[in-house]
Every structure is written in C-alpha cells, then in structure tokens.
Design an enzyme around this catalytic site. Structure first.
Site, PDB file in Angstrom:
ATOM      1  N   ASP A   1       0.866  -1.167   0.000  1.00  0.00           N
ATOM      2  CA  ASP A   1       0.000   0.000   0.000  1.00  0.00           C
ATOM      3  C   ASP A   1       0.915   1.234   0.000  1.00  0.00           C
ATOM      4  O   ASP A   1       2.088   1.141   0.366  1.00  0.00           O
ATOM      5  CB  ASP A   1      -0.880  -0.046   1.250  1.00  0.00           C
ATOM      6  CG  ASP A   1      -1.609   1.246   1.497  1.00  0.00           C
ATOM      7  OD1 ASP A   1      -2.342   1.681   0.581  1.00  0.00           O
ATOM      8  OD2 ASP A   1      -1.451   1.839   2.583  1.00  0.00           O
TER       9      ASP A   1
ATOM     10  N   ASP B   1      -0.102   5.117   0.812  1.00  0.00           N
ATOM     11  CA  ASP B   1      -0.296   6.141   1.843  1.00  0.00           C
ATOM     12  C   ASP B   1      -0.366   5.523   3.236  1.00  0.00           C
ATOM     13  O   ASP B   1      -1.170   4.631   3.475  1.00  0.00           O
ATOM     14  CB  ASP B   1      -1.598   6.912   1.565  1.00  0.00           C
ATOM     15  CG  ASP B   1      -1.513   7.652   0.243  1.00  0.00           C
ATOM     16  OD1 ASP B   1      -0.601   8.480   0.110  1.00  0.00           O
ATOM     17  OD2 ASP B   1      -2.337   7.366  -0.652  1.00  0.00           O
TER      18      ASP B   1
ATOM     19  N   GLU C   1      13.194   8.578  25.958  1.00  0.00           N
ATOM     20  CA  GLU C   1      13.768   8.228  27.265  1.00  0.00           C
ATOM     21  C   GLU C   1      15.214   7.762  27.112  1.00  0.00           C
ATOM     22  O   GLU C   1      15.495   6.574  26.997  1.00  0.00           O
ATOM     23  CB  GLU C   1      12.951   7.074  27.891  1.00  0.00           C
ATOM     24  CG  GLU C   1      11.452   7.310  28.009  1.00  0.00           C
ATOM     25  CD  GLU C   1      11.073   8.012  29.296  1.00  0.00           C
ATOM     26  OE1 GLU C   1      11.910   8.061  30.224  1.00  0.00           O
ATOM     27  OE2 GLU C   1       9.953   8.545  29.373  1.00  0.00           O
TER      28      GLU C   1
HETATM   29  N1  RBF Z   1       9.108   0.669  28.189  1.00  0.00           N
HETATM   30  C1  RBF Z   1       8.210  -0.222  27.736  1.00  0.00           C
HETATM   31  O1  RBF Z   1       7.078  -0.192  28.169  1.00  0.00           O
HETATM   32  N2  RBF Z   1       8.549  -1.147  26.787  1.00  0.00           N
HETATM   33  C2  RBF Z   1       9.798  -1.246  26.298  1.00  0.00           C
HETATM   34  O2  RBF Z   1      10.035  -2.108  25.433  1.00  0.00           O
HETATM   35  C3  RBF Z   1      10.782  -0.340  26.778  1.00  0.00           C
HETATM   36  N3  RBF Z   1      12.054  -0.391  26.335  1.00  0.00           N
HETATM   37  C4  RBF Z   1      12.978   0.478  26.822  1.00  0.00           C
HETATM   38  C5  RBF Z   1      14.296   0.423  26.375  1.00  0.00           C
HETATM   39  C6  RBF Z   1      15.258   1.305  26.864  1.00  0.00           C
HETATM   40  C7  RBF Z   1      16.657   1.179  26.356  1.00  0.00           C
HETATM   41  C8  RBF Z   1      14.902   2.281  27.823  1.00  0.00           C
HETATM   42  C9  RBF Z   1      15.919   3.236  28.387  1.00  0.00           C
HETATM   43  C10 RBF Z   1      13.602   2.346  28.278  1.00  0.00           C
HETATM   44  C11 RBF Z   1      12.625   1.453  27.799  1.00  0.00           C
HETATM   45  N4  RBF Z   1      11.314   1.489  28.250  1.00  0.00           N
HETATM   46  C12 RBF Z   1      10.392   0.618  27.748  1.00  0.00           C
HETATM   47  C13 RBF Z   1      10.862   2.711  28.875  1.00  0.00           C
HETATM   48  C14 RBF Z   1      10.751   2.692  30.314  1.00  0.00           C
HETATM   49  O3  RBF Z   1       9.459   2.192  30.537  1.00  0.00           O
HETATM   50  C15 RBF Z   1      10.879   4.149  30.698  1.00  0.00           C
HETATM   51  O4  RBF Z   1      12.213   4.499  30.732  1.00  0.00           O
HETATM   52  C16 RBF Z   1      10.197   4.393  31.994  1.00  0.00           C
HETATM   53  O5  RBF Z   1       8.840   4.427  31.702  1.00  0.00           O
HETATM   54  C17 RBF Z   1      10.660   5.672  32.633  1.00  0.00           C
HETATM   55  O6  RBF Z   1       9.748   6.693  32.451  1.00  0.00           O
HETATM   56 MG    MG Z   2      13.302   9.869  32.928  1.00  0.00          MG
END
Ligand code: RBF
Ligand code: MG
Ligand code: ADP
Length: 406
Positions: A17, A19, A312
């Site tokens: 697809d 768009d 993050e």
């Molecule tokens: N949060 C998720 O819910 N799922 C993820 O797969 C996930 N992977 C992350 C990978 C890295 C390298 C980092 C630093 C954070 C990840 N987080 C993930 C985010 C994490 O939930 C977040 O840093 C906290 O919510 C802090 O606010």
């Molecule tokens: Mg933070």
C-alpha cells in the site's frame, strides 16, 4: 538471536500500500484539511485525523463533511481539496524503513506491486518524488482502475493479475484496516503496520502486526532476508536532538533503577511524529561533562501505557548524581527493536539491560563510533542556538552525515 520461525508460507510476490505504509501521508492530511476547515470557520480536531486513514479521497471527503457539517457536497469538497493536496505531494516523506524495503525487494528480484486507494494519477505524482520508486514496481493499481476500492478485494486481485500470479502467493503490507480487510478478502497473506498508534487490537484479521517497516522479517515468509542487521542493530540515517534535561515521569530510577534523561516535549514535536516508536541507540553529549554511549526508547512505554509519546535516553555511565537543566545533545545512529509490553517489571528491566549491552558493544563499530565526533554533540558555539538564533531542535541530518563521513 532467536531461531527464525519455521517457514509455513512461501511468498513470491509482494503488494504494498502507499499512503500510510510507504509514505507519511498523514502529516500532509492535517496540513491540507486543517487550513481548509479554518477557511470555512471550523476547528480541526486532530483526534479525528485517524478517521481519514486508508480512505479514498471521496470517502475521506465524506467523513470530513459528516464530522464538520460543511455547506458543500462530497464532490465539491473533493474538487476544492484535490488541488491543495497536489501542491503537497513532494512534501510527503517516506516512512522509516520504506526505502530500505523497496530497495531490498528490487535488488532480490521479488516482484512487487503498488495497490492504493488513491487514483492512479495521484500515485504516479507521489512516487515520482522518490528516486528509484517507480522502477521498483512491476504493477501499479489505483482506485480508479478497479470497480471498487479497498476494503473489497478488487485492487489486490488486479495487482496479482497484472503480476501473473495467484493471490495465495502474495504478501500484502498495509497500514489501514480497510487495506488489511481487502488483502484478506483477496485470499492473500497480510502484514499490518498500523499507522495509528495503539490500534493494533483492531487488526486481528492480519497474519502479523508489526510496529514499523523496520520490523519486516522477509525470511518469515520465505523471502530473502535483510542482510543489514549487524550485531543485533540496524544502522539508520542519524538524527539529532537536544535541549535542557527536564523532569520526566519520576519513574526511571525509582521503579526500574534505570534513569532516563528526558528532554522537553516541544523539542521533539517534529521528530516524534517522524520516527517510529522503538528502542534506538547512539551518542549523548552533556555540555560540561563529555560524550557518552546512550540507549533509549521512544514511544508510549506500553508496559506503563503512557498516553504521550516520550523519548527516554539512558546514558550508559554512572554519574552518581542528577544533571537536570544541563544541555543534552543526542545523535541517534541505530535501531534495536520495537517497544514491547512485558509480563513483569523484572522482565522489562532485564530487556532494557540487554538493550544497553547491545548498544555498548555496537557503538564501538566504526560505522557507529564515528558519530562520537559529531560537532553537534560538543561544540559550545552550536549549543542551544541555530544559525538564525532560534532554538536548535534539529540539525539537518544530511549536513551532519556529510560532516561525519569526511
Ligand atoms: N518501556 C516499555 O514499556 N517497553 C519497552 O520495550 C521499553 N524499552 C525500553 C528500552 C530502553 C533502552 C529504555 C531506556 C527504556 C525502555 N522502556 C520501555 C521505557 C521505560 O518504561 C521508561 O524508561 C520508563 O517508563 C521511565 O519513564
Ligand atoms: Mg526519565
Ligand atoms: P525523571 O522521571 O525525572 O526523568 P528519572 O528517574 O528517569 O527521573 O531520572 C532521570 C534523571 O537522572 C536525569 O534527568 C538525570 O538528571 C539523572 N541521571 C543520572 N544518571 C543518569 C544516566 N546514566 N542516564 C540518564 N539520566 C541520569
């Protein structure tokens, strides 16, 4: 890396697809529809934008008419809006992974068609803005070349017919529900790449739901695999963001033991909509401290079900203190995986540490290591300001790519 799934399907042809799947068309929908509504005394509701995804221009106009109650017929809206869209065609950017996928299929001789709910002339105009696209498709089918556009199966059946193959050999890649429905109705295999976040549950009829084109695994379908993954990472065209470190959700260190240095959301408005959610890595520069390896997530943190997309970054260094307010610069050079939800906090933490190890190791590869010297990370003259004195939120990556490869 886990062993690939046993191949249960042998696909020989791909139908894409356009768009929302290959092109970030949504970004121009608001640029066109919003001023149109404003001119007609209405206020654009961005929450309703998803209702236009995957529709033909006529259907989209009908939705606008119904939602905003304009004093025009659907046909009149189409004819007023069409020229406004035409002016924007070349402003539509390919979605992350689109160029890579098209090149991969072409260089491996996989016959690939384009099947869109746009009229043929619009498709031609849009793809002409992207080098190498037109030549990559062995068939192109527009909504005006079949009796009924998607969700009925006509468009996909016509694409298969023009490629001289039968539907069961075809793999459809689609971002919208009408598109996936059409692909399945045609008796084809279908991957959904939803362009509307958090709507994955709607796509239960798809054979696979993925987060972005970066996550397509052709080998699962009996097609030649990508060979650009390197040590669990995928090189991307680098992007550059920065700003003062601000307070985040207050969760990183406290709940996960993994601090993430948040940047002001407004610095990301463009970037966040342009880049798919996922786990990325690169280099981080702190104005007074130095340059560090960094791994980060961008997205909604599905485990916590956030409503806002955030960035993050976890700097792979023990600082022993906070550095709120300091200028942080990031160069993002590679992709690791899509964001995921996890059965427990421990498994989320374990996975983030694994991401950290992958990034730590990959950043020593010359292809990634060279970006440690990007002037953007450390040059105080560039900090916080761009040439015109405005806040520097994004340095054109072409420029820095060029500098980085000198
Ligand atoms: N949060 C998720 O819910 N799922 C993820 O797969 C996930 N992977 C992350 C990978 C890295 C390298 C980092 C630093 C954070 C990840 N987080 C993930 C985010 C994490 O939930 C977040 O840093 C906290 O919510 C802090 O606010
Ligand atoms: Mg933070
Ligand atoms: P917040 O929710 O306010 O972002 P976190 O618990 O995620 O709080 O902690 C992030 C803060 O921790 C950063 O803003 C920074 O000041 C500090 N910090 C200390 N070490 C690091 C690191 N290695 N990576 C990222 N931030 C760090």
């Amino acid at each position: 890396m886990a062993a690939p799934n046993p191949i249960t399907r042998l696909i020989s042809h791909v139908i894409l697809d356009l768009d929302g799947t290959l092109l970030n068309t949504d970004s121009i929908v608001s640029r066109v529809v919003k001023p149109f509504l404003v001119k007609n005394g209405k206020t654009w509701d961005s929450k309703k934008a998803h209702k236009l995804v995957g529709k033909t221009p006529y259907e989209a106009a009908a939705v606008v008419l119904e939602d905003y109650g304009l004093p025009y017929s659907t046909e009149e809206i189409v004819s007023m809006i069409t020229p406004m869209f035409s002016e924007q065609w070349c402003n539509i950017k390919p979605l992350p992974g689109a160029n890579r996928l098209i090149k991969h299929l072409r260089s491996n001789g996989v016959p690939t068609a384009l099947a869109s709910n746009s009229p043929r002339s619009n498709i031609e105009a849009k793809i002409s803005c992207h080098e190498g696209w037109k030549e990559s498709f062995s068939a192109i089918v527009g909504s005006d070349e079949v009796e009924k556009g998607k969700p009925p199966s006509d468009t996909f059946l016509e694409a298969a017919k023009r490629m001289n193959t039968c539907p069961s050999n075809c793999l459809v890649i689609e971002d919208s529900l009408p598109g996936v429905t059409a692909g399945k109705a045609a008796g084809m295999h279908a991957i959904a790449v939803p362009s509307v976040p958090k709507k994955t549950a709607e796509f239960s009829s798809a054979d696979e739901v993925i987060n972005s084109l970066l996550d397509v695994r052709p080998e699962k379908w009996g097609l030649p695999p990508f060979n650009d993954w390197i040590e669990g990472t995928l090189p991307i065209e680098p992007w550059f963001v920065g700003g003062p470190v601000v307070k985040g959700f207050g969760r990183g260190s406290k709940v996960l033991g993994i601090p993430t240095a948040n940047l002001p959301a407004e610095n990301f408005s463009g970037i966040v909509s342009e880049h798919t959610s996922g786990v990325y890595f690169g280099w981080a520069g702190l104005s007074t401290r130095g340059i560090y390896k960094m791994v980060m997530s961008i997205g909604w943190n599905p485990y916590f079900d956030n409503t806002e997309k955030t960035v993050e970054p976890w700097l792979l260094h023990d600082f022993g203190e906070d550095f709120y307010g300091e200028e942080l610069r990031l160069v993002i050079v590679g992709y690791i995986r899509p964001e995921a939800s996890f059965p427990s906090l421990e498994s989320l933490i374990e996975r983030i540490h694994e991401d950290g190890r992958i990034a730590e190791k990959a950043l020593d590869l010359p292809m990634y290591a060279k970006y440690k010297d990007s002037p953007y990370l450390g040059n105080p003259l560039q900090q916080g300001k761009s040439a015109d004195g405005s806040q520097a939120e994004l340095i054109p990556s072409e420029k820095l790519l060029w500098e980085g490869s000198k």
